[in-house]
Design an enzyme around this catalytic site. Sequence first.
Site, mmCIF file in Angstrom:
data_model
loop_
_atom_site.group_PDB
_atom_site.id
_atom_site.type_symbol
_atom_site.label_atom_id
_atom_site.label_comp_id
_atom_site.label_asym_id
_atom_site.label_seq_id
_atom_site.Cartn_x
_atom_site.Cartn_y
_atom_site.Cartn_z
ATOM 1 C CB VAL A 236 51.088 14.728 123.986
ATOM 2 C CG1 VAL A 236 51.737 13.362 124.147
ATOM 3 C CG2 VAL A 236 52.139 15.843 124.071
ATOM 4 C CB ALA A 237 49.196 18.797 120.246
ATOM 5 N NE ARG A 238 42.451 18.574 122.139
ATOM 6 C CZ ARG A 238 42.943 18.415 123.357
ATOM 7 N NH1 ARG A 238 44.089 17.749 123.507
ATOM 8 N NH2 ARG A 238 42.327 18.905 124.418
ATOM 9 C CG ASP A 262 47.962 10.313 124.349
ATOM 10 O OD1 ASP A 262 47.812 9.130 124.718
ATOM 11 O OD2 ASP A 262 47.394 11.278 124.896
ATOM 12 C CD GLU A 267 41.570 11.493 120.111
ATOM 13 O OE1 GLU A 267 41.158 11.772 121.260
ATOM 14 O OE2 GLU A 267 42.610 11.970 119.614
ATOM 15 C CG HIS A 286 43.089 11.947 124.064
ATOM 16 N ND1 HIS A 286 42.448 12.730 123.142
ATOM 17 C CD2 HIS A 286 43.700 12.812 124.914
ATOM 18 C CE1 HIS A 286 42.641 14.017 123.427
ATOM 19 N NE2 HIS A 286 43.414 14.091 124.496
#
Length: 323
Positions: A236-238, A262, A267, A286
């Site tokens: 859930v970071a990058r 996520d 992306e 995301h």
Amino acid sequence: MSESDTAELLVLRRGAHGMPIESYADALRTRLPEWDVTLARTPTAERDLIEDARFVTGMMLDEELLEHARSLEVFGCAYAGTGHLPLTELDERDVTVTNASGVHGPNIGEHVLGAILRFARRFHVGARRQERREWRHYKTHELQDSTVTIVGLGAIGRAVCERLEAFGVETVGVRYSPEKGGPTDEVIGFDDEEFEDALARTEYLVLACPLTETTRGVIDREALVTIDPNAVLVNVARGPVVETDALLTALRSGWIRGAALDVTDPEPLPEAHPLWTFSNVQITPHNAGHTPKYYDRLADIVAENASRFRADPNAELENQIDS
């Protein structure tokens, strides 16, 4: 207040998570009834109003718009991350920047816990059997006594740790300054030997860190070979914190049990990307950051800072970032 007047607190026009920015402006007005809170709803209004605004808040502030800001003293960023801002230029102008750290803690903490429980109890397998109307038992796992490593002990990492307390797990926190401690049972840094040892005994690896030179690609091929083969990766970071090609190899080779993503790199994830095809990969667009309480929590921070600023323009502000 007309758009030609000076905005005491200016709200820029871009919203977040598909929610109208008007809701954020209204939340600020509720908390600051004595203030003139002005929403710049068009690009022209933004350029005009920011000229004399001292306190501005919003999702984005690019260099072009900043050029119009003659009196800006505080920018209240509506995201926890500030890497998208022209921080060098803001610093040169002596503009104080704050972020939205803490706004996402509860909802992303719940997202991570849901992902972990999904893989622990293998709800995705049950869902597939339900779709086929197939009454057939399957093996599951148990979260209790597992080791969960959380990379990043900011507001989100702490929220994840708090929500895991009831499950009887061992937690390891990874942060830049381990001497500061944290809510996990053990706190380590990014030192190679310590980090490798943590990976080797980790069953759930949660990435909740900012994207920096240190964290970019920190989960690479070597990390994925080192990690426990029964481990699940939750990001859930990058996206770039994980090397995507290495992750694909790990999934194809069975180096890890699965992944809940996520965020991805690239992306948005292209339609033809192979990550979509794995039954042991959960992909959300995301979306962990979405919460109906986003603007309310953000307005709490910004309204408090606006009050401090009005009382003393040199006051320390909540979530003030280092220049």
